[in-house]
Design a protein around this motif. Sequence first.
Motif, short mmCIF file in Angstrom:
data_model
loop_
_atom_site.label_atom_id
_atom_site.label_comp_id
_atom_site.label_asym_id
_atom_site.label_seq_id
_atom_site.Cartn_x
_atom_site.Cartn_y
_atom_site.Cartn_z
N TYR A 1 42.87 41.84 31.56
CA TYR A 1 44.28 42.06 31.23
C TYR A 1 45.17 41.83 32.45
CZ TYR A 1 48.53 44.24 29.50
OH TYR A 1 49.83 44.47 29.12
N ALA A 2 44.76 42.37 33.61
CA ALA A 2 45.57 42.20 34.82
C ALA A 2 45.73 40.73 35.17
CB ALA A 2 44.94 42.96 35.98
N ALA A 3 44.66 39.95 35.00
CA ALA A 3 44.74 38.52 35.29
C ALA A 3 45.64 37.79 34.30
CB ALA A 3 43.34 37.90 35.27
N ALA A 4 45.56 38.17 33.03
CA ALA A 4 46.33 37.49 31.99
C ALA A 4 47.83 37.64 32.17
CB ALA A 4 45.92 38.00 30.61
N ILE A 5 48.26 38.78 32.72
CA ILE A 5 49.70 39.02 32.86
C ILE A 5 50.17 38.90 34.31
CG2 ILE A 5 49.75 40.48 30.82
CD1 ILE A 5 49.98 42.91 32.69
N GLY A 6 49.29 38.46 35.21
CA GLY A 6 49.67 38.30 36.61
C GLY A 6 50.13 39.59 37.25
N LEU A 7 49.39 40.66 37.03
CA LEU A 7 49.81 41.98 37.50
C LEU A 7 49.55 42.12 39.00
CD1 LEU A 7 50.97 44.60 36.23
CD2 LEU A 7 48.61 45.45 36.15
N PHE B 1 35.69 38.87 38.57
CA PHE B 1 37.15 38.99 38.60
C PHE B 1 37.81 37.62 38.43
CE2 PHE B 1 35.76 42.91 40.41
CZ PHE B 1 36.78 43.83 40.25
N PRO B 2 37.60 36.92 37.34
CA PRO B 2 38.23 35.61 37.15
C PRO B 2 39.75 35.74 37.09
CG PRO B 2 37.23 36.38 35.10
CD PRO B 2 36.78 37.32 36.16
N GLY B 3 40.43 34.82 37.75
CA GLY B 3 41.89 34.84 37.76
C GLY B 3 42.50 35.70 38.85
N TRP B 4 41.66 36.37 39.65
CA TRP B 4 42.14 37.21 40.74
C TRP B 4 42.00 36.45 42.07
CZ3 TRP B 4 42.15 43.08 40.78
CH2 TRP B 4 42.25 43.60 39.48
N GLY B 5 42.91 36.69 43.01
CA GLY B 5 42.70 36.25 44.38
C GLY B 5 41.63 37.13 45.01
N VAL C 1 49.88 39.55 49.72
CA VAL C 1 50.58 39.81 48.45
C VAL C 1 50.69 38.49 47.69
CG1 VAL C 1 52.71 40.62 47.38
CG2 VAL C 1 51.88 41.71 49.48
N GLU C 2 50.28 38.51 46.43
CA GLU C 2 50.36 37.32 45.59
C GLU C 2 51.00 37.68 44.26
OE1 GLU C 2 46.81 34.40 46.09
OE2 GLU C 2 45.95 36.41 45.93
N ASN C 3 51.35 36.66 43.48
CA ASN C 3 51.88 36.89 42.13
C ASN C 3 50.74 36.94 41.12
OD1 ASN C 3 54.63 36.97 42.87
ND2 ASN C 3 54.65 34.73 43.00
N ARG C 4 49.68 37.63 41.49
CA ARG C 4 48.53 37.85 40.62
C ARG C 4 47.72 39.01 41.23
NH1 ARG C 4 44.00 33.15 41.93
NH2 ARG C 4 44.28 33.09 44.20
N PRO C 5 46.78 39.54 40.49
CA PRO C 5 45.97 40.63 41.07
C PRO C 5 45.06 40.12 42.16
CG PRO C 5 45.15 40.02 38.89
CD PRO C 5 46.43 39.26 39.08
#
Length: 210
Positions: free
Chosen positions: A146-152, A176-180, A199-203
Amino acid sequence: MKLLNRVTADVKHSPSAHSTLDVLWVLYDRVLRITPETVDDPGRDRFFLSKGHGPAAYYAVLAAKGFFPEEWLDDMGGWNSPLGHHPDRVLIPGVEVGTGSLGHGLGIAVGAALGLRAQGYLDTRTFVLLGDAELDEGSNHEAIAYAAAIGLPITAIVIDNHSSTHGWPGGIPARFPGWGVSVVNGRDRDEIERSLRIVENRPRLVVAAL
């Protein structure tokens, strides 16, 4: 840290506590925007100790930073002590949530970060510290997706001491796919700090390897 030696009531979870000490110190000494005077400021940074079944190092760091008297450490787990074997947000200044049951902290932190963003606190950062074995709990993977899907904008720190029970192809980052991702020496405080300041615009995931 000599204050950790004053906590003698958590022998069973002593290895768990010591594994988190360096990360906790870097967070409270160098990274988090929170002090004893700002524990109720809605714009403060948030830290959640998902690894709450071994809180001795957490207590030692909070005491060192003035959130409560150092003398409390001598009676952890005592009859009238506010310092229980799991942290209690009602009794301990600076604690954001009561934790200890594996697999809950990441979901709570994701919910908090989502709420802060919805309220417009865009400069407030949210951190959560987990043990690697917690990733065996399926609830965490719903929070990760969920965090990856919404760029939290949330930072999860996983202490990797090879205590998980499942073999994961690709190791922890692959979960953790989609995370830095940063993988750091969990005892190198400068390396830990550099990774936590990104700090990024994603988790983000920081794996603190021991």
